[in-house]
Design an enzyme around this catalytic site. Sequence first.
Site, PDB file in Angstrom:
ATOM      1  N   GLU A 176      22.417 -18.186 -13.884  1.00  0.00           N
ATOM      2  CA  GLU A 176      22.826 -17.424 -12.712  1.00  0.00           C
ATOM      3  C   GLU A 176      21.752 -17.658 -11.668  1.00  0.00           C
ATOM      4  O   GLU A 176      20.610 -17.218 -11.833  1.00  0.00           O
ATOM      5  CB  GLU A 176      22.941 -15.944 -13.089  1.00  0.00           C
ATOM      6  CG  GLU A 176      23.845 -15.185 -12.142  1.00  0.00           C
ATOM      7  CD  GLU A 176      23.236 -13.867 -11.791  1.00  0.00           C
ATOM      8  OE1 GLU A 176      23.209 -12.977 -12.643  1.00  0.00           O
ATOM      9  OE2 GLU A 176      22.753 -13.756 -10.642  1.00  0.00           O
ATOM     10  N   CYS A 206      20.503 -10.037  -6.887  1.00  0.00           N
ATOM     11  CA  CYS A 206      21.322 -11.263  -6.817  1.00  0.00           C
ATOM     12  C   CYS A 206      22.442 -11.075  -5.805  1.00  0.00           C
ATOM     13  O   CYS A 206      22.953 -12.032  -5.249  1.00  0.00           O
ATOM     14  CB  CYS A 206      21.986 -11.575  -8.153  1.00  0.00           C
ATOM     15  SG  CYS A 206      21.065 -11.094  -9.585  1.00  0.00           S
TER      16      CYS A 206
END
Lengths: 507, 507
Positions: free
Chosen positions: A264, A301
């Site tokens: 990720e 994120c």
Amino acid sequence: MSLTGQNLIAGQYSGDIEQGFTAFNAFTGEPMSTTFADATSSEVETAITRAHEAFCSYSQLDAPMRARFLRTIGEQILALGDELVEIASTETGLPHMRIQGERGRTVGQLGLFADLLESGEYQAVIDHADPAREPLPKPDTRLGYLPLGVVGVFAASNFPLAFSTAGGDTASALAAGCPVVMKAHAAHPGTSELVAKAITTAAQLCDIDAGVFSLIQGKNYAIASQIVKHPLIKAVGFTGSERVGMILQRQIWEREEPIPFYGELGSVNPQFLMPNKLASEGSELAQGLVASMMMGQGQFCTSPGIWVLVADDNYDAFTSVVAEEIKKQPAGVMLTPQMAAGFKQSVEARKAVAGVTLLAESEAGEGHQVQASVFETDLSTFIANESLQEEVFGTSALIVKCSDFNEVLQFSTLIKGNLTASIHALDTDLSQSKTLALSVAHKVGRLIYNQMPTGVEVCASMNHGGPFPASTDLRTTSVGSEAIKRFQRPICYQNMPNELLPSLLQG
Amino acid sequence: MSLTGQNLIAGQYSGDIEQGFTAFNAFTGEPMSTTFADATSSEVETAITRAHEAFCSYSQLDAPMRARFLRTIGEQILALGDELVEIASTETGLPHMRIQGERGRTVGQLGLFADLLESGEYQAVIDHADPAREPLPKPDTRLGYLPLGVVGVFAASNFPLAFSTAGGDTASALAAGCPVVMKAHAAHPGTSELVAKAITTAAQLCDIDAGVFSLIQGKNYAIASQIVKHPLIKAVGFTGSERVGMILQRQIWEREEPIPFYGELGSVNPQFLMPNKLASEGSELAQGLVASMMMGQGQFCTSPGIWVLVADDNYDAFTSVVAEEIKKQPAGVMLTPQMAAGFKQSVEARKAVAGVTLLAESEAGEGHQVQASVFETDLSTFIANESLQEEVFGTSALIVKCSDFNEVLQFSTLIKGNLTASIHALDTDLSQSKTLALSVAHKVGRLIYNQMPTGVEVCASMNHGGPFPASTDLRTTSVGSEAIKRFQRPICYQNMPNELLPSLLQG
């Protein structure tokens, strides 16, 4: 509990802390007192070999026993009490309340997978035999799932609990039946040691081979290579920068046996502000976006990094509220001195791009602190400078000022992959919102309407992933119960007697 | 219908057949009359660009409309009548009845995906909002799936219909909402052209942009590289050799954006013969294994290539029946002259391995024909020669003679990944079968009890894939309804109004 500074390998502490490294007190920028061991190659080898040994028994453990293990890990994490909150806060600069919330999420995630295991783990698909079928009899076939094997996990800097030692990757891998070799993040080694101890205690209490989990401490890049290239490692989870993620990805591609890599990476999470929404709620939007960007010091994120809107009559009012809000923000501290330095460098680089202007900056702070900032640019500058698509990890956003809605659509077709995007709109924007949503959907893992991207719900319908470079495998999520599927693979049992079938497929 | 020999790109024939290649009549080994065009780089570019243009409308087509398209393709394939059967048989050397059966399976597969789309495509996961939740309200989140984009498919040599132009990869990609750029297999270009015409006609009848499907003919390797490296290609399906598959895989790893690669490569499909089964049904097993190995001239992915058993008192009786059966087999023809040459070379190489003995060979035939063979070896020779784990594509098997059951278990831990394995056993073998099954399960995609591996059922519980090198992505199947998941990816819609949701997620 005092910290040993060592690795915790299959229940045993080991490592030479004399040759080690220290973490930093994020609030002061000063090194902390405990020295942590840099794991040696033979320690990493032991961790992986012991995990592989544990795989034999652990992969055959019934789902309810795995569920009990996950819940016990959660209990042991809670039993660490305030010491965990204090160390995690000091190592990361995140306030106590945030760490407490994250601890709740971490324990909740473990519970979510335990619930899943107790409710039957997966939907059995059974096609019974039909011996009378013409021209050929149909055999009995049943679809089940097997754990992949030992999983290597790299902890994230920005979630010292929920994406680290006992975070989502570990919880989903253990739930799937896979042992975990965890590379702790060097920014919060003390937090990692405490949580590793909780996992090890839980394994002991549940009578599970201690090889099921090992914590590897270290700053030495060779450790990471050794883990991802090892033939006994069958999948890797990673949360971090695109640069480091792609180094690991390329090393994985050099393996003889290809394995799944769940990286990720970065995301700028575009926010689309539709004209009627801007006209009626521009001021609230400005406040909301700044607040969302400031969360966790911009180190999420899903931090909203690019805001896209048409420069109509309401544009100036919107940006003036943004500027006011930004100026009010206090200077903040980042997770590590390196990240603060990297953030400052990115912001300076952005100031130097022709066609990009600084709209506003927050208060200046002390040397190790950072300022929030919002920049403005137009679409042609954005197109001409690929660096403007890169994530600035921290409290900085870029407004892309479009001349009309066609430019907004054009933006939506040329952006790279992202974890999320939001469309902020009124009912009266619906027709344009629909066109935009159809286009943006192909660029994101989560499409949001009238809400901020920060705050990721942990549930069955969550998707936290997205087209590259948001993640290296857009078919998977790292948050929510579907995350378990990353560490399992299908197997068809044909014509098998009950005695040779997993219990879910019997009968 | 006469063959054009050209590519069929988004509904248009194109290509210079003067510079082209010919296929071979597999029965005679002689070149056939039609010359086929080697696609140019600009033709490949047009196919991919037109597919990307078609993606916009095709990906938004409702599931029932996609179902109708798939069924219409099936109807158009059947409408090709005997001409298809004749050309496919001549190009591949497979008998008419086999081609007819494969046609039924191909049309059946299209119908299976149509049924899936009509029954709701996927299970909607909806977590409703809870504005009252503490400490934070829960947003409404709904999990849906999006097609990945344009899919490149490489046809298989050994299934000119079911794994080629309108085969499983094409059917599942079109079902998922992805346009397909198909690289025809150069061994059956005429068959491919006929089926491509059926797909193109179906698109026309269903009012679907012809860009949704293109057929690329050619023998030039540059075509393959161009397809897999193209930025608009978002996934690749391939069925073929490990050597070619890994060349494509490495080219995909050089892309800027990583994409899924579904390579179905080699498999030796180990057959485990348990002692009591051998004692009571050794002769039937010998006949069954030889018959399974002979199916499709041994050119099945699931052909039983290695037979493992303990050399007890019943061993010699078993091998003597095997030898008798093999000697009775007629010489056969393979799919292409190159494959026949490759097969003969592999068999000669096997004859030269010290410790491997030839048990029996079938009748010798004419120059382009091939003989079936069965070899014998012991476990230590097997371990010492990695080449013995490689698939010999054709009618050849290797018996691995174990001194005891521990050697059988040892074999099961050291074999590489396979598509399938079978355990042939009686109830009285159960305890050993259970131990073996637990070990072998981690090496295969399908574990079979008392049935031969050839014959792959097309249904919801099938898994056709397996640990590397059987496939490049063991999390997926290329056969059965789950195959659609290879070309979709999850997306979470958060707080979206009904008008912006896909119909399955509304309400």
